[in-house]
Scaffold this motif. Structure first.
Motif, PDB file in Angstrom:
ATOM      1  N   PHE A 339       0.820  -1.564  -0.212  1.00  0.00           N
ATOM      2  CA  PHE A 339       0.134  -0.425   0.163  1.00  0.00           C
ATOM      3  C   PHE A 339       1.011   1.448  -0.004  1.00  0.00           C
ATOM      4  N   GLY A 340       1.841   1.045  -0.288  1.00  0.00           N
ATOM      5  CA  GLY A 340       3.416   2.268  -0.273  1.00  0.00           C
ATOM      6  C   GLY A 340       3.063   2.868   0.610  1.00  0.00           C
ATOM      7  N   ASP A 341       2.433   4.627   1.224  1.00  0.00           N
ATOM      8  CA  ASP A 341       2.814   4.876   2.444  1.00  0.00           C
ATOM      9  C   ASP A 341       1.408   5.286   2.925  1.00  0.00           C
ATOM     10  N   GLY A 342       0.372   4.588   2.506  1.00  0.00           N
ATOM     11  CA  GLY A 342      -1.209   3.739   2.855  1.00  0.00           C
ATOM     12  C   GLY A 342      -1.182   2.784   3.825  1.00  0.00           C
ATOM     13  N   THR A 343      -2.284   2.552   3.698  1.00  0.00           N
ATOM     14  CA  THR A 343      -2.755   0.930   5.164  1.00  0.00           C
ATOM     15  C   THR A 343      -3.576   0.076   4.410  1.00  0.00           C
ATOM     16  N   PRO A 344      -3.820  -1.381   4.762  1.00  0.00           N
ATOM     17  CA  PRO A 344      -5.062  -1.827   4.463  1.00  0.00           C
ATOM     18  C   PRO A 344      -5.683  -0.895   4.830  1.00  0.00           C
ATOM     19  N   PRO A 345      -7.063  -1.843   4.306  1.00  0.00           N
ATOM     20  CA  PRO A 345      -8.409  -1.231   4.604  1.00  0.00           C
ATOM     21  C   PRO A 345      -8.548  -2.419   5.291  1.00  0.00           C
ATOM     22  N   GLY A 346     -10.374  -2.023   6.177  1.00  0.00           N
ATOM     23  CA  GLY A 346     -10.279  -2.178   7.136  1.00  0.00           C
ATOM     24  C   GLY A 346     -11.514  -3.512   7.029  1.00  0.00           C
ATOM     25  N   PRO A 347     -11.749  -4.359   8.045  1.00  0.00           N
ATOM     26  CA  PRO A 347     -12.937  -5.720   7.619  1.00  0.00           C
ATOM     27  C   PRO A 347     -13.309  -5.276   6.429  1.00  0.00           C
ATOM     28  N   VAL A 348     -14.142  -6.717   5.819  1.00  0.00           N
ATOM     29  CA  VAL A 348     -15.161  -5.782   4.755  1.00  0.00           C
ATOM     30  C   VAL A 348     -16.611  -5.625   5.550  1.00  0.00           C
ATOM     31  N   ARG A 349     -17.216  -4.890   4.598  1.00  0.00           N
ATOM     32  CA  ARG A 349     -18.214  -3.964   4.944  1.00  0.00           C
ATOM     33  C   ARG A 349     -19.544  -5.407   5.413  1.00  0.00           C
ATOM     34  N   PRO A 350     -20.236  -5.426   7.159  1.00  0.00           N
ATOM     35  CA  PRO A 350     -21.337  -6.521   7.210  1.00  0.00           C
ATOM     36  C   PRO A 350     -22.400  -6.466   5.361  1.00  0.00           C
ATOM     37  N   GLY A 351     -22.524  -7.197   5.551  1.00  0.00           N
ATOM     38  CA  GLY A 351     -23.610  -7.815   4.326  1.00  0.00           C
ATOM     39  C   GLY A 351     -22.580  -7.945   3.033  1.00  0.00           C
ATOM     40  N   GLU A 352     -21.281  -7.075   2.791  1.00  0.00           N
ATOM     41  CA  GLU A 352     -20.488  -7.709   1.547  1.00  0.00           C
ATOM     42  C   GLU A 352     -20.015  -9.006   1.673  1.00  0.00           C
ATOM     43  N   GLU A 353     -19.832  -9.665   2.667  1.00  0.00           N
ATOM     44  CA  GLU A 353     -18.609 -10.571   2.455  1.00  0.00           C
ATOM     45  C   GLU A 353     -18.800 -11.654   1.715  1.00  0.00           C
ATOM     46  N   VAL A 354     -17.626 -12.620   1.018  1.00  0.00           N
ATOM     47  CA  VAL A 354     -18.392 -13.623   0.501  1.00  0.00           C
ATOM     48  C   VAL A 354     -18.627 -15.111   2.077  1.00  0.00           C
ATOM     49  N   ALA A 355     -19.609 -15.494   0.888  1.00  0.00           N
ATOM     50  CA  ALA A 355     -19.876 -16.579   1.723  1.00  0.00           C
ATOM     51  C   ALA A 355     -19.517 -17.728   2.015  1.00  0.00           C
ATOM     52  N   ALA A 356     -19.130 -18.153   3.601  1.00  0.00           N
ATOM     53  CA  ALA A 356     -18.879 -19.786   4.198  1.00  0.00           C
ATOM     54  C   ALA A 356     -18.736 -20.332   3.023  1.00  0.00           C
ATOM     55  N   GLY A 357     -17.149 -21.306   2.940  1.00  0.00           N
ATOM     56  CA  GLY A 357     -17.024 -21.797   1.824  1.00  0.00           C
ATOM     57  C   GLY A 357     -17.297 -21.915   0.499  1.00  0.00           C
ATOM     58  N   HIS A 358     -17.148 -20.280   0.098  1.00  0.00           N
ATOM     59  CA  HIS A 358     -16.554 -19.751  -1.366  1.00  0.00           C
ATOM     60  C   HIS A 358     -15.999 -19.374  -1.781  1.00  0.00           C
ATOM     61  N   GLY A 359     -15.206 -19.084  -0.363  1.00  0.00           N
ATOM     62  CA  GLY A 359     -13.776 -18.818  -0.759  1.00  0.00           C
ATOM     63  C   GLY A 359     -12.705 -19.835  -0.366  1.00  0.00           C
ATOM     64  N   ALA A 360     -11.097 -19.392  -0.334  1.00  0.00           N
ATOM     65  CA  ALA A 360     -10.502 -20.593  -0.309  1.00  0.00           C
ATOM     66  C   ALA A 360     -10.621 -20.999   1.473  1.00  0.00           C
ATOM     67  N   VAL A 361      -9.507 -22.149   1.565  1.00  0.00           N
ATOM     68  CA  VAL A 361      -9.998 -22.598   3.029  1.00  0.00           C
ATOM     69  C   VAL A 361      -8.040 -23.170   3.260  1.00  0.00           C
ATOM     70  N   GLY A 362      -8.141 -22.516   4.225  1.00  0.00           N
ATOM     71  CA  GLY A 362      -7.020 -23.521   4.827  1.00  0.00           C
ATOM     72  C   GLY A 362      -6.624 -24.885   5.578  1.00  0.00           C
TER      73      GLY A 362
END
Length: 362
Positions: A339-362
């Motif tokens: 992010f250069g001199d910036g910072t990472p974004p915060g948590p994903v906005r409620p209601g905009e999350e990827v559904a459980a089980g739809h992303g990568a899993v460890g």
């Protein structure tokens, strides 16, 4: 942005346009993408719109971004919106991963209706402004909430304007995704990546002849080899921070093994078999804004169900295993600051999350 252009299909031929974002096969052979979009822009000085209409001013809360998670072109806008922290300024509507011949639909929302626009199909916003709109009903699209009319679906310009026109609404610490001193190089990289990679996978998948496919395949892998070599020497595509160029490449890489390798016959190698590109893709995926906006289930549902001409059974494959996306990538050794001199974004906005089980899993 320089892209291939040709005349569009007839107004009734929307199913092909939707499934390939305004793309089709000409003469039964070579894939062509219709790149004629609604070119209006939302700007700080409210430049005039199409046909001399009043301009569209930057105004927080006035516009809604419609962006299906499944679509790589739309996924870019969601990533950039999140990285810049524009969630409070521009609301987000997300159609489901599949659609019929008419349009993307809001089938994931209660009652199948977008809760802000009150419509079942994004087609309604297009027809609200252009009753006889003759082209593909595509996402991403930005809609004017007060009138319910589409403003633009010009996807490459939308993200650039998020970076350059909406600066007054960027979050503190937002990165410079399109820094002025790097714009020339970013534009050059973007042009080649679009032509040979973003669009190149579609050129393979929708080739209408062996000759067209062979030529498309060779072009794609020439470009991927060039990227493999470039990214073996540097952490990001341009400069030492994440830029618009990385966003545009990432959404194709995220879909490569899950869709393009098999479904589009881009099968010389898997992404996971190309060390630099695979490390680069994992580096971005593990960066806030990228992996947390990537829905692999919706991605696969879209391509394998909607593209009936390529996959007539509509069967969606169970693989590949996604756990590798979360493994260490080692790209820090190349230096760079995400992010250069910036910072990472915060948590994903409620209601905009990827559904459980739809992303990568460890």
């Amino acid at each position: 942005m320089s892209q291939e252009t040709d005349s569009s299909p007839t107004a009734t031929d929307h199913s092909t346009e939707h499934s390939t974002r305004g793309a089709y096969v000409t003469g039964g052979a070579e894939f062509t993408r219709d790149t004629n979009y609604i070119e209006d822009r939302i700007t700080r000085d409210a430049a005039p719109g199409s046909n001399g209409e009043p301009g569209w001013p930057v105004e927080a809360g006035r516009y809604r971004l419609i962006a299906a998670r499944a679509c790589p072109w739309a996924n870019r806008t969601v990533i950039v919106r999140r990285l810049l922290g524009l969630e409070d300024a521009i609301s987000l509507g997300q159609p489901g991963p599949t659609h019929d011949a008419r349009s993307w639909t809001f089938d994931l929302d209660p009652g199948g209706v977008d809760p802000v626009l009150g419509i079942e199909r994004i087609q309604e916003a297009y027809f609200k402004r252009f009753p006889d709109y003759p082209r593909g009903i595509t996402v991403p699209a930005v809609v004017d909430i007060p009138t319910g009319a589409v403003v633009t679906n010009n996807f490459p310009q939308i993200t650039l304007d998020f970076s350059t026109e909406w600066v007054d609404f960027h979050r503190p610490g937002a990165p410079e995704l399109y820094p002025e001193h790097l714009r020339g190089e970013i534009d050059r990289i973007n042009k080649r990546v679009f032509t040979e990679v973003n669009n190149g996978v579609y050129r393979c998948g929708f080739a209408g002849s062996q000759e067209a496919y062979d030529a498309a395949y060779d072009r794609l892998w020439t470009a991927l080899d060039w990227l493999e070599e470039r990214l073996s020497r540097q952490r990001y595509l341009v400069g030492d921070t994440i830029t618009e160029a990385d966003v545009r490449l990432f959404t194709t890489l995220a879909r490569f093994d899950a869709v393009y390798h098999g479904h589009f016959k881009c099968n010389r190698q898997k992404l996971s078999e190309m060390p630099a590109l695979w490390g680069y893709a994992r580096d971005l995926f593990q960066t806030p804004g990228f992996g947390d906006t990537t829905d692999f289930v919706q991605i696969k549902q879209h391509y394998y169900i909607v593209h009936e001409d390529i996959n007539p059974t509509g069967i969606v494959p169970k693989g590949p295993d996604l756990a590798g996306w979360l493994t260490p990538h080692g790209r820090e050794a190349l230096g760079g600051r995400p992010f250069g001199d910036g910072t990472p974004p915060g948590p994903v906005r409620p209601g905009e999350e990827v559904a459980a089980g739809h992303g990568a899993v460890g």
